[in-house]
Scaffold this motif. Structure first.
Motif, PDB file in Angstrom:
ATOM      1  N   PRO A 232      45.453  -4.670 -11.609  1.00 31.96           N
ATOM      2  CA  PRO A 232      46.086  -5.909 -12.101  1.00 31.96           C
ATOM      3  C   PRO A 232      45.265  -7.173 -11.802  1.00 31.96           C
ATOM      4  O   PRO A 232      45.379  -8.166 -12.512  1.00 31.96           O
ATOM      5  CB  PRO A 232      47.437  -5.943 -11.361  1.00 31.96           C
ATOM      6  N   GLU A 233      44.396  -7.101 -10.759  1.00 28.56           N
ATOM      7  CA  GLU A 233      43.591  -8.293 -10.439  1.00 28.56           C
ATOM      8  C   GLU A 233      42.602  -8.630 -11.556  1.00 28.56           C
ATOM      9  O   GLU A 233      42.207  -9.794 -11.739  1.00 28.56           O
ATOM     10  CB  GLU A 233      42.841  -8.115  -9.101  1.00 28.56           C
ATOM     11  N   LEU A 234      42.201  -7.607 -12.346  1.00 32.91           N
ATOM     12  CA  LEU A 234      41.300  -7.864 -13.469  1.00 32.91           C
ATOM     13  C   LEU A 234      42.014  -8.666 -14.546  1.00 32.91           C
ATOM     14  O   LEU A 234      41.413  -9.484 -15.231  1.00 32.91           O
ATOM     15  CB  LEU A 234      40.781  -6.546 -14.054  1.00 32.91           C
ATOM     16  N   ASN A 235      43.318  -8.432 -14.702  1.00 34.38           N
ATOM     17  CA  ASN A 235      44.087  -9.202 -15.692  1.00 34.38           C
ATOM     18  C   ASN A 235      44.186 -10.671 -15.277  1.00 34.38           C
ATOM     19  O   ASN A 235      44.166 -11.560 -16.127  1.00 34.38           O
ATOM     20  CB  ASN A 235      45.482  -8.618 -15.862  1.00 34.38           C
ATOM     21  N   ASP A 236      44.271 -10.923 -13.956  1.00 39.08           N
ATOM     22  CA  ASP A 236      44.321 -12.312 -13.483  1.00 39.08           C
ATOM     23  C   ASP A 236      43.065 -13.068 -13.904  1.00 39.08           C
ATOM     24  O   ASP A 236      43.122 -14.234 -14.281  1.00 39.08           O
ATOM     25  CB  ASP A 236      44.452 -12.360 -11.951  1.00 39.08           C
ATOM     26  N   ALA A 237      41.914 -12.373 -13.803  1.00 39.08           N
ATOM     27  CA  ALA A 237      40.635 -13.018 -14.183  1.00 39.08           C
ATOM     28  C   ALA A 237      40.520 -13.157 -15.698  1.00 39.08           C
ATOM     29  O   ALA A 237      39.884 -14.077 -16.203  1.00 39.08           O
ATOM     30  CB  ALA A 237      39.466 -12.210 -13.635  1.00 39.08           C
ATOM     31  N   GLY A 238      41.151 -12.232 -16.435  1.00 39.82           N
ATOM     32  CA  GLY A 238      41.144 -12.312 -17.886  1.00 39.82           C
ATOM     33  C   GLY A 238      39.796 -11.987 -18.512  1.00 39.82           C
ATOM     34  O   GLY A 238      38.864 -11.509 -17.841  1.00 39.82           O
ATOM     35  N   LEU A 239      39.705 -12.263 -19.810  1.00 42.75           N
ATOM     36  CA  LEU A 239      38.489 -11.980 -20.593  1.00 42.75           C
ATOM     37  C   LEU A 239      38.050 -13.228 -21.320  1.00 42.75           C
ATOM     38  O   LEU A 239      38.873 -14.053 -21.732  1.00 42.75           O
ATOM     39  CB  LEU A 239      38.813 -10.929 -21.674  1.00 42.75           C
ATOM     40  N   LEU A 240      36.746 -13.378 -21.486  1.00 40.17           N
ATOM     41  CA  LEU A 240      36.247 -14.449 -22.359  1.00 40.17           C
ATOM     42  C   LEU A 240      36.736 -14.178 -23.781  1.00 40.17           C
ATOM     43  O   LEU A 240      36.716 -13.037 -24.252  1.00 40.17           O
ATOM     44  CB  LEU A 240      34.718 -14.477 -22.352  1.00 40.17           C
TER      45      LEU A 240
END
Length: 822
Positions: A232-240
């Motif tokens: 879930p921490e990857l979702n916090d950072a999001g995507l360009l």
């Protein structure tokens, strides 16, 4: 509570302002504050001191705002600014202006609003129709920018109207302040958090999107790249955002999902610098280098400053790296100063391999925002090691352990304009002393002042007189220009031996450096019949001919014009170029060696941010056979395939009206010669001159710096020149010749009354008597070296200048004080 504030104005004293209760908890030394100055101005200053004492002479105005959550300047920096203002005879506000990157200053734009005490009914100030229109408009809008009035009052009269309204007390003019620095951000998207609580919600979402293939594709692509439940921490950072569009997703579908609150759009602040990881590039020191490092440690036991006298190619950079590593490991900061931006691009890549993201780079070709990020990186401890030019002295270091000044002899360490006119080498030694840090001065051809201090035991001294590895010093050849000219062997400014050596190098597919310290095509053009030479309209200099742009240009004020087709004086068409610049040499080489790939490196070709870097990358990749350049090519370059260096006109450097001309000639020719044959193969150096019998050439060829130094230093002592005395130059500037001359004469009379051991020379018209329509006169002062005498004399000198400027006839004269002029 009161605060003493440093303001960016050329005034000697700090200003005291009242700190209102709302700011008392958030103010301290080094904070930026907005303050009123005079009747209409609002300035940004730096808090130098906070105290309870009200000023005795004037009523303290209140600070309007505190701009920072933490100090951007530390107490040691302010101490350094104070020293610089005193030593270099300028004001601390001028030092502050030079020290802070533009992005930390505030831009201003003029705004107009109604004066709160203005009574439109009061008699005595009749208003015309245009003024009444301005007042009516202001009554509706409260305040407006000056340029906004041009929409209601066409023409160029608006400034006169506002000036009239100001004199009548109807309006106030003030400066609206704006932060210049803006952090770099990037646009990202992520899945809304409500869909992460349960998997069912995500399933319901897909059912809802059934049939909407493009929106489904966006969601599937996102989940493929970001495993939201596993990490879930990857979702916090999001995507360009562009990652999805690059993968074939529709931009409109992404926007629709953002509107439906399925995806969230947000911005994150990012660094303008690529993140570097510390590389595995290890440095192996030779036994001689290891010995030098041990010797440096030994000297540092009782000396704070050390001169590392290493011949070109002796491997000083590896020694620097070893010492930097040691200091960084101890938890202290390091500053490596280089004389020019040009050098930084070549060394940055090399040092980044070793130090990675611990290292910051700071120079004026960086944008305002990039420089602010380096400044904040030093403040926050991100960069413990900075490599930069003279402006990097002003960075907010708090625990310097080592300062290295590479190529310490270089004239480009001197700031000429504007104030402070400081010598970065000397200022760096003082900065290191304030931090209780050590200083290393590195050079193959040290400045006489540094070598003199090393000889007298004031500095430590370590010498490297062998090249790194198996590299040998180059072979020198003196080419007599006059002899070749008589024998008709001189072709397009090149002697026979230099042409032959270039051809040999090209045949062996090796590279050539050609040095000429004059940019442009030719120094000037002249009429063969009457001798007319085009002069600058604003300066007492001839215009330099630039063939590529097809223009005549002044290198002092930038004035330019098209070359005439015929002589304006006599009408003759016999106009010819006189002298040789880098542009002409480039053209001549292409005529002599049509098969060679030739590039030019001077101020004209390296104006862009990466201009220098691109030329060097091409040269390093072997895409350039011959590189022609000014002093930019004399230092720091290290390329394996350079086997020949040619100096086109050594006399131009040697016969210059300056007591340092011999020292400069030795330094520049030795430095550029050091670029030849830097590996196993011996290189060649060809020096073209009209006076091959000059002793300096045999000293350069034998590399005998000590002999040359001893010969020159005797003359310096006999005629009272540095390092035996302190030089101060005072220049008066004014648009009227007589006013400039009289101001200089009056100042000379005042200076002679100061009780100090000194020689006062002048006033004399400057070597270039007029620049930018201002006439220049100079007074030169040779002053005793005693610190107490210098402090007293400089203080008195500044008072005498202020005394003169108080006189009405000299109020518009500019007095420029240059301590240690180069």
């Amino acid at each position: 509570m009161y605060a003493d504030v440093i303001l960016p104005v050329p005034i000697p004293k700090w200003f005291t302002y009242r700190v209102e209760a709302e700011f008392q908890e958030q103010i301290g030394i080094g904070y930026r504050v907005m303050v009123p100055f005079g009747n209409r101005k609002i300035l940004t200053g730096i808090v130098a001191k906070v105290h309870p004492k009200a000023p005795e002479i004037y009523q303290a105005k209140a600070i309007l705002d505190v701009l920072d959550d933490f100090p951007v300047v530390n107490a040691l920096q302010i101490k350094f600014w104070n020293w610089m203002a005193g030593y270099y005879c300028c004001h601390i506000g001028e030092v502050m202006n030079a020290a802070l990157p533009s992005g930390l200053k505030l831009s201003t734009e003029s705004r107009v609003h109604l004066h709160p005490n203005f009574d439109p009914e009061a008699p005595g100030f009749p208003m015309d129709g245009r003024e009444l229109l301005v007042l009516e408009t202001l009554a509706k809008h409260d305040e407006m920018r000056v340029e906004q009035f041009e929409q209601i009052l066409p023409g160029k009269t608006i400034h006169k109207i506002i000036k009239s309204l100001l004199s009548k007390g109807a309006v106030l003019l003030y400066e609206s302040v704006k932060e210049k620095y803006s952090p770099k951000t990037e646009h990202r998207i992520r899945l809304a958090k409500k869909f992460l609580t349960e998997e069912n919600q995500l399933q319901d979402l897909f059912l809802e999107l059934k049939g909407k293939q493009k929106q489904e594709q966006v969601l599937l692509q996102y989940l493929q790249l970001i495993p939201v439940f596993q990490k879930p921490e990857l979702n916090d950072a999001g995507l360009l955002k562009n990652v999805l569009t690059d993968a074939g997703c529709s931009q409109s579908s992404i926007d629709t999902l953002i509107k439906k609150e399925v995806l969230e759009s947000f911005r994150v602040t990012i660094s303008r610098f690529e993140e570097q990881t510390v590389g595995n590039d290890s440095i192996t020191l030779s036994p001689l280098q290891q010995e030098a490092v041990q010797e440096i440690h030994g000297q540092f036991e009782d000396k704070n400053t050390l001169l590392l006298h290493g011949i070109t190619g002796s491997g000083k950079t590896e020694i620097y790296i070893e010492l930097i590593k040691e200091v960084l490991d101890s938890g202290s900061q390091v500053l490596l100063l280089l004389p020019e931006i040009a050098l930084t691009t070549h060394l940055v890549f090399r040092l980044q391999k070793v130090f990675g993201n611990k290292m910051g780079v700071y120079h004026s070709k960086y944008s305002d925002n990039e420089r602010v990020e380096v400044w904040q990186g030093v403040l926050k401890g991100r960069f413990n090691f900075v490599i930069g030019v003279r402006s990097s002295l002003f960075l907010p270091f708090d625990s310097l352990g080592l300062v290295i000044i590479d190529e310490e002899h270089e004239p480009s360490y001197k700031q000429f304009d504007p104030a402070p006119r400081f010598q970065a080498r000397d200022a760096a030694i003082m900065l290191a002393w304030m931090h209780q840090a050590k200083t290393i001065l590195g050079s193959a051809t040290p400045a006489f002042e540094s070598f003199f201090n090393a000889q007298n035991g004031k500095y430590g001294y370590v010498k490297l007189d062998k090249r790194y590895g198996n590299a040998e010093l180059p072979h020198f050849h003196l080419a007599d220009i006059l002899k070749d000219k008589k024998k008709n062997l001189l072709k397009l400014d090149f002697t026979r031996i230099l042409r032959e050596k270039i051809q040999d190098a090209l045949n062996r597919q090796e590279q050539v450096l050609i040095f000429q310290n004059r940019r442009g095509y030719a120094p000037y053009i002249s009429c063969e019949d009457c001798g007319w030479i085009p002069q600058c309209e604003h300066c007492d200099v001839s215009l330099t001919y630039h063939q590529y742009q097809e223009e005549l240009r002044c290198h002092y004020c930038g004035f330019k014009e098209k070359p005439p087709k015929a002589c304006p004086a006599c009408g003759s068409h016999k106009l010819t170029t006189v002298g040789v610049g880098t542009e002409r040499i480039e053209e001549n080489l292409s005529l002599l060696f049509p098969e060679a790939r030739i590039a030019r490196m001077d101020l004209d070709t390296t104006r862009s941010k990466y201009g220098y870097q691109r030329i060097l990358e091409d040269f390093g990749a072997g895409n350039v056979d011959i590189l022609v350049g000014t002093q930019m090519i004399t230092k720091g370059l290290d390329f394996d395939r350079v086997s020949l260096v040619g100096v086109v006109d050594a006399d131009r450097i040697l016969y210059f009206p300056d007591f340092r001309s011999g020292e400069r000639a030795f330094q520049q020719i030795t430095q550029v010669a050091g670029r030849a044959g830097r590996r196993e193969k011996t290189g060649d150096v060809v020096i073209q001159t009209r006076r091959p019998d000059q002793l300096i050439f045999s000293q350069i060829m034998s590399g005998n710096y000590t002999d040359f130094y001893q010969q020159e230093i005797r003359e310096r002592k006999q005629f009272y020149y540095p390092p035996f005395i302190k030089n101060i130059k005072v220049t008066t500037k004014h648009k009227d010749y007589k006013t400039a001359e009289n101001a200089s004469l009056h100042l000379k009379n005042l200076v002679t009354t100061i009780e100090a051991k000194k020689i006062v020379l002048g006033p004399e018209k400057s070597l270039i008597g007029k620049i930018k329509n201002l006439y220049l006169f100079e007074i030169w002062i040779k002053l005793e070296k005693s610190v107490s005498v210098q402090e007293y004399f400089k203080k008195e000198l500044m008072e005498k200048i202020m005394e003169l400027q108080a006189e009405k006839k000299f109020r518009s004269v500019r007095f420029l004080v240059d301590v240690d002029p180069f």
